[in-house]
Scaffold this active site. Structure first.
Site, PDB file in Angstrom:
ATOM      1  N   HIS A 130      12.608   0.447   5.393  1.00 10.13           N
ATOM      2  CA  HIS A 130      12.275  -0.649   5.300  1.00 10.13           C
ATOM      3  C   HIS A 130      11.891  -1.327   6.341  1.00 10.13           C
ATOM      4  CE1 HIS A 130      11.546  -4.645   2.659  1.00 10.13           C
ATOM      5  NE2 HIS A 130      11.869  -3.659   1.523  1.00 10.13           N
ATOM      6  N   HIS A 187     -14.150   6.167   4.757  1.00 11.10           N
ATOM      7  CA  HIS A 187     -15.331   5.756   5.042  1.00 11.10           C
ATOM      8  C   HIS A 187     -16.124   5.820   3.389  1.00 11.10           C
ATOM      9  CE1 HIS A 187     -19.971   7.456   5.485  1.00 11.10           C
ATOM     10  NE2 HIS A 187     -20.030   6.915   6.703  1.00 11.10           N
ATOM     11  N   HIS A 230      -2.549   7.045   4.748  1.00 13.29           N
ATOM     12  CA  HIS A 230      -2.922   5.786   4.124  1.00 13.29           C
ATOM     13  C   HIS A 230      -4.414   5.376   5.012  1.00 13.29           C
ATOM     14  CE1 HIS A 230      -3.040   2.187   2.367  1.00 13.29           C
ATOM     15  NE2 HIS A 230      -2.781   1.527   3.448  1.00 13.29           N
ATOM     16  N   CYS A 241       0.879  -1.576  -0.457  1.00 13.66           N
ATOM     17  CA  CYS A 241       0.300   0.521   0.065  1.00 13.66           C
ATOM     18  C   CYS A 241       0.984   1.332  -0.021  1.00 13.66           C
ATOM     19  CB  CYS A 241      -1.151   0.210   1.406  1.00 13.66           C
ATOM     20  SG  CYS A 241      -1.761  -1.375   1.425  1.00 13.66           S
ATOM     21  N   HIS A 267      -0.777  19.463   6.194  1.00  6.41           N
ATOM     22  CA  HIS A 267      -2.649  19.227   6.207  1.00  6.41           C
ATOM     23  C   HIS A 267      -1.771  17.214   5.996  1.00  6.41           C
ATOM     24  CE1 HIS A 267      -4.077  22.604   4.724  1.00  6.41           C
ATOM     25  NE2 HIS A 267      -3.346  22.530   3.873  1.00  6.41           N
ATOM     26  N   ASN A 294     -10.452   0.971   1.480  1.00  8.34           N
ATOM     27  CA  ASN A 294      -8.713   1.188   1.569  1.00  8.34           C
ATOM     28  C   ASN A 294      -8.271   0.913  -0.315  1.00  8.34           C
ATOM     29  OD1 ASN A 294      -6.167   0.085   1.672  1.00  8.34           O
ATOM     30  ND2 ASN A 294      -6.309  -0.896   3.155  1.00  8.34           N
TER      31      ASN A 294
END
Length: 494
Positions: A304, A422, A393, A225, A389, A426
């Site tokens: 990572h 909402h 994710h 993702c 801002h 995802n």
């Protein structure tokens, strides 16, 4: 733990060294020309000087030699600076895919459909119901056409169809909004974790839009993702090498062939959270595009943790005992995500935090490290002083809750993430772009504002991108929030 930084990457070092060598070679090769031409011009001007002025010319030449040396040093330094300084990368515009309304799946439709497939036992159905109720997803998220069918149709053809609808839907809108022709694209980077056919997704785009034959094309798979930030980072590196061109980044995920039809609870969670979505992002290194671009790329930091076995396996594609393929989420996921976040912001902090925050962090670190004082709590820098801002994710309610707590954010700072979860669910790597589109639709982004996109992905990775607004940003045409922004934010009773 391995950390890769936007500022200090190997690719940038190689590019800088390359141009440094070119500048050095040019100056050494043409040194005599650069030195002698001004000297000859001066001699010609002085050719008609009175012999009585010879001694004054001698002293002038001494001064001239010093001046020429200084001039060449300045030229040499300026050349190195211009040729090795990283080019500015501009985000001209981006587009998020909004699926057609007939692909919407309400809670009850989802549960009814899951029951009718006959693949899930009562315990699994009840587990999915509980996950959905606490997930933060609304009743208007989208699942692919093949998942609406009974029985479901997880075929290669259906997966290709989903990929084409999402990618081409984004790209048609992006090309229409920007006026950029497909033939102008010099670099193409596509990321999709779980669907990697042959020919590749990037080749599907090249074929559809007839991109030019020398386009630099890349297809990233299995990177989770957070892959959109990785794709932007790769595009950025390419734009440092290839002058005066556009880079196109397409971030998506494919649901059709990755729906889990078993009863292992850790593998059922993705069914409840992941939904159809994708984004296309147009980047440029052309100075002329600064006027029309929305943002400038400031930093990318990649962390990572794949060297740690628990982190490596916390998001893991596998088969269950009945040979059903799915993605398993470990119970350690949130703890690993928290540790990855700390590593990422430790690297990012010095680049973005004001000096006041850095000094406090440094002093407390020294006290804890060298004086072994357990009474002094670890200091969490106030990133609200660095960013205006936040695009976190939308991996799930728990992910957003964890970052809100760890970064000590206010509800307004995570509003875009919660509302994206909402409204769209995802959408994997593209979720950070739906969130940015939400903030734009609310017309909150002003010139000079900094936006922090932060995403987590399998491996395990935590990646950050920092953008600075070049103007007061308004939503582009056909924004995914165009017909629903007036209803948001909504109250979430979880």
């Amino acid at each position: 733990m391995s950390t890769q930084t936007y500022t200090n990457g190997n690719a940038n070092s190689n590019v800088n060294l390359k141009y440094l060598k070119l500048a050095y070679h040019y100056l050494i090769t043409h040194f005599l020309t650069l030195f002698c031409i001004p000297l000859m011009a001066l001699i010609l001007v002085q050719a008609y000087v009175n012999p009585d002025d010879i001694h004054r010319i001698w002293f002038s030449l001494n001064n001239l030699g010093t001046l020429l040396i200084l001039s060449n040093v300045v030229v040499f330094g300026a050349t190195i600076y211009v040729m090795t300084n990283p080019r500015s990368i501009y985000l001209v515009d981006y587009s998020c895919y909004k699926p057609p309304s007939h692909l919407k799946a309400t809670f009850e439709q989802f549960m009814t459909h899951s029951k009718l497939t006959g693949d899930f036992n009562e315990s699994s159905l009840e587990f999915q119901r509980k996950i959905l109720q606490r997930s933060g997803l609304g009743d208007e998220t989208y699942v692919p056409e093949a998942a609406h069918d009974l029985p479901p149709r997880p075929t290669m053809a259906a997966a290709r169809e989903e990929a084409e609808q999402v990618m081409f839907g984004c790209l048609d809108n992006l090309f229409n909004n920007t006026g950029v022709r497909p033939k102008d694209i010099g670099i193409l980077v596509v990321n999709c974790s779980l669907f990697n056919p042959t020919p590749s997704l990037s080749s599907m785009i090249v074929n559809k839009y007839k991109l030019r034959g020398n386009v630099k094309s890349f297809n990233l798979g299995g990177m989770g993702c957070s892959a959109s930030v990785i794709a932007v980072d790769l595009a950025k590196d390419q734009l440092q090498v290839h002058r005066n061109t556009y880079a196109l980044v397409v971030s998506t995920e494919n649901i059709t062939q990755n729906w889990y039809f078993g009863n292992k609870k850790s593998m059922l969670i993705p069914n409840c959270l992941f939904r159809v979505g994708g984004a296309a992002i147009l980047l440029s290194n052309k100075l002329s595009d600064r006027r029309k671009a929305k943002y400038k790329l400031v930093h990318i930091v990649r962390t990572h943790r794949g060297s740690d076995d628990k982190a490596f396996k916390c998001v893991y594609q596998e088969q269950d005992d009945q040979k059903n393929i799915g993605v398993s989420l470990s119970k350690d996921l949130m703890a690993i995500a928290s540790d990855s976040l700390k590593a990422n912001i430790t690297t990012l902090g010095p680049f973005v935090l004001p000096i006041s925050e850095q000094l406090i962090f440094c002093m407390i670190f020294i006290v804890r490290k060298f004086f072994k004082s357990s009474k002094v709590k670890a200091y969490i820098p106030d990133f609200k002083l660095a960013f205006d801002h936040f695009c976190i994710h939308a991996g799930g309610r728990a992910v957003i809750d964890e970052l809100e707590k760890n970064l000590q954010l206010m509800p307004i700072h995570v509003e875009a993430s919660r509302m994206t979860l909402h409204r769209f669910g995802n959408t994997s790597s593209s979720s950070i772009w739906y969130e940015l589109a939400y903030i734009e639709a609310k017309e909150r982004i002003k010139k000079g504002n900094k936006v922090w996109q932060i995403a987590f992905g399998s491996g395990f990775k935590c990646n950050s991108a920092v953008w600075q607004a070049l103007r007061n940003v308004k939503p582009s045409s056909s924004s995914p929030w165009e017909d629903s922004i007036h209803r948001y934010p909504v109250n979430l009773d979880l």
